[in-house]
Design an enzyme around this catalytic site. Sequence first.
Site, PDB file in Angstrom:
ATOM      1  N   ALA A  10      33.333  38.680  29.041  1.00 17.95           N
ATOM      2  CA  ALA A  10      33.538  37.234  28.912  1.00 17.95           C
ATOM      3  C   ALA A  10      34.943  36.875  28.445  1.00 17.95           C
ATOM      4  O   ALA A  10      35.366  35.737  28.572  1.00 17.95           O
ATOM      5  CB  ALA A  10      32.510  36.662  27.940  1.00 17.95           C
ATOM      6  N   ARG A  15      46.611  37.630  26.938  1.00 15.34           N
ATOM      7  CA  ARG A  15      47.863  38.395  27.011  1.00 15.34           C
ATOM      8  C   ARG A  15      48.165  38.972  28.389  1.00 15.34           C
ATOM      9  O   ARG A  15      49.251  39.481  28.629  1.00 15.34           O
ATOM     10  CB  ARG A  15      47.861  39.497  25.942  1.00 15.34           C
ATOM     11  CG  ARG A  15      47.999  38.909  24.536  1.00 15.34           C
ATOM     12  CD  ARG A  15      48.554  39.911  23.572  1.00 15.34           C
ATOM     13  NE  ARG A  15      47.570  40.946  23.282  1.00 15.34           N
ATOM     14  CZ  ARG A  15      47.856  42.234  23.225  1.00 15.34           C
ATOM     15  NH1 ARG A  15      49.087  42.653  23.465  1.00 15.34           N
ATOM     16  NH2 ARG A  15      46.922  43.106  22.942  1.00 15.34           N
ATOM     17  N   THR A  81      31.438  39.641  19.712  1.00 18.66           N
ATOM     18  CA  THR A  81      30.777  40.663  20.533  1.00 18.66           C
ATOM     19  C   THR A  81      29.257  40.717  20.321  1.00 18.66           C
ATOM     20  O   THR A  81      28.518  41.003  21.259  1.00 18.66           O
ATOM     21  CB  THR A  81      31.412  42.042  20.262  1.00 18.66           C
ATOM     22  OG1 THR A  81      31.609  42.210  18.855  1.00 18.66           O
ATOM     23  CG2 THR A  81      32.747  42.189  20.954  1.00 18.66           C
ATOM     24  N   ASN A 169      36.433  52.629  16.159  1.00 20.80           N
ATOM     25  CA  ASN A 169      35.341  52.181  17.032  1.00 20.80           C
ATOM     26  C   ASN A 169      35.839  51.899  18.442  1.00 20.80           C
ATOM     27  O   ASN A 169      36.777  51.133  18.635  1.00 20.80           O
ATOM     28  CB  ASN A 169      34.741  50.901  16.427  1.00 20.80           C
ATOM     29  CG  ASN A 169      33.660  50.297  17.301  1.00 20.80           C
ATOM     30  OD1 ASN A 169      32.949  51.005  18.001  1.00 20.80           O
ATOM     31  ND2 ASN A 169      33.546  48.975  17.258  1.00 20.80           N
ATOM     32  N   TYR A 348      52.098  50.730  67.781  1.00 23.94           N
ATOM     33  CA  TYR A 348      50.974  50.079  67.107  1.00 23.94           C
ATOM     34  C   TYR A 348      49.714  50.314  67.938  1.00 23.94           C
ATOM     35  O   TYR A 348      49.635  49.886  69.093  1.00 23.94           O
ATOM     36  CB  TYR A 348      51.205  48.574  66.951  1.00 23.94           C
ATOM     37  CG  TYR A 348      49.959  47.871  66.455  1.00 23.94           C
ATOM     38  CD1 TYR A 348      49.395  48.220  65.229  1.00 23.94           C
ATOM     39  CD2 TYR A 348      49.313  46.898  67.214  1.00 23.94           C
ATOM     40  CE1 TYR A 348      48.235  47.626  64.769  1.00 23.94           C
ATOM     41  CE2 TYR A 348      48.150  46.287  66.759  1.00 23.94           C
ATOM     42  CZ  TYR A 348      47.614  46.660  65.534  1.00 23.94           C
ATOM     43  OH  TYR A 348      46.460  46.078  65.081  1.00 23.94           O
ATOM     44  N   TYR A 369      45.451  41.081  70.006  1.00 22.85           N
ATOM     45  CA  TYR A 369      45.117  39.778  69.428  1.00 22.85           C
ATOM     46  C   TYR A 369      45.652  38.670  70.317  1.00 22.85           C
ATOM     47  O   TYR A 369      46.835  38.659  70.654  1.00 22.85           O
ATOM     48  CB  TYR A 369      45.759  39.722  68.029  1.00 22.85           C
ATOM     49  CG  TYR A 369      45.405  38.526  67.208  1.00 22.85           C
ATOM     50  CD1 TYR A 369      44.084  38.110  67.068  1.00 22.85           C
ATOM     51  CD2 TYR A 369      46.402  37.807  66.538  1.00 22.85           C
ATOM     52  CE1 TYR A 369      43.761  37.011  66.281  1.00 22.85           C
ATOM     53  CE2 TYR A 369      46.091  36.715  65.752  1.00 22.85           C
ATOM     54  CZ  TYR A 369      44.765  36.317  65.617  1.00 22.85           C
ATOM     55  OH  TYR A 369      44.454  35.237  64.844  1.00 22.85           O
TER      56      TYR A 369
END
Length: 451
Positions: A10, A15, A81, A169, A348, A369
């Site tokens: 979330a 930053r 959290t 942690n 190509y 194309y």
Amino acid sequence: MAVNLVVLAAGQGTRMRSDLPKVLHEVAGQSVLAHAMQSGAVLDPEQTVIVTGHGADRVEQAARQIDSDVRIAVQAERLGTAHAVAQARPALPDVSGDIIVLYGDTPFISGETLERMTRARQTHDVVILGFEAADPARYGRLVMDGDRLLRIVEFKDASDEERAITFCNSGVVMANGATLFDLVDTVGNDNAAGEYYLTDVVGLANDRGLTVTAVACPEAETLGIDSRAGLAKAEAIFQARARTEALDNGVTLTAPDTVFFSHDTHIGRDAIIEPNVVFGPGVTVETGARIRAFSHLEGCHVSRGAVVGPYARLRPGAELAEDVRIGNFVEVKNATLAAGAKVNHLSYIGDASVGEATNIGAGTITCNYDGVFKHQTTIGARAFIGSNTMLVAPVRVGDEAMTASGSVINRNVPEGAMAVGRARQDNKDGFARKMFARLKALKAAKTKGEQ
Ligand code: UD1
Ligand code: MG
């Protein structure tokens, strides 16, 4: 025992300075969120819940693309959290078994580490993943007593003595699902940040007489991405590992530091990868193939003995059979080249199939194309396409047929036929010499006039 994943995603990632939610930034060609989900996937989770908030719609869409069965919990306000984990409860109404909480911005937790946590869970009610931090900075500190984890203290709330602890942690938590939700419900926000800390569940679990321990993993696994510098660091860690793995698997990398892999690149042993090669997602290179310098490959398959490059570009759907040759400045997209076919220079080949041992001359282009639709070019086996042929699709060239160089081919060429599709050459005797004389005279007159 069944395991469920709850992935916290979330956060805004201010930053990052980005319009893209931070978990959607990519490392090795896939989002950080996909890496996190992939870590958890080794445990074969029963359910996966992604907690979204910032950029919720985009994160949800990306998560569903990775795994269409994910459940989404939206955390409307980022209150911490523990609050984030609590939001997952309605998505797991009758949770059975365990929950592992992962962060969506932490891509490298290994399957082996999660399996070690699972083993520790057999003897403890709550298991936290910790790491020895080279620079513990602002991480939460793990207060241990032997192998018992007493509590986690967030940096902001820690005493100087606690700040001296270097065992930190990572954020990964494992516990029985119902127990975890109960613990999370009792977490308060009376702390320096005014947030509901998930880390408080450790102290609360101890108060209830539950057993809590921490498992340690290498610090590199716990790297969380919250800045562009962090993203670049994660990419560097991934690439370093992928290079080592390729070398260990018997792949020659002439200059390993210049080769870039994707999360899913597969390279067979005895393949040779020359310098400055970039692998986008979805590439398989079989054993003994050679990828020459400065080539870019994505979504393609290169069979044994094929040689690609230097300076080649293989785009999604390029399928090269054994011993195919793709040379410099050749682009191949959504095209199958049968064994021994050669496209050596400046071509190509798109939306095409090229038969066995066919040679495509320099400067050939499949004009696939028409501005609206893409069309198919089919070239048979042992055919010879002359240099600078324009193959205006849809078009077929039969087995053992030829096209004259410079041809514009817009009708099918039958098997064994030679197609010439260009204006007939006309030589005008002496014309060039007369032309030069006239031009030179013009120039002389002009220069005189200017003096
Ligand atoms: C957290 C831990 C800290 C640990 C560190 C490791 C807590 C209170 N602290 O701190 O002990 O050392 O991670 O990196 O858990 N998130 C949400 N909703 C929220 C808040 C966060 O989804 O309301 C998500 C974030 O997007 C992120 C993760 O949870 O993916 C961690 O949040 P973050 O704010 O980075 O926690 P830290 O302060 O780094
Ligand atoms: Mg963080």
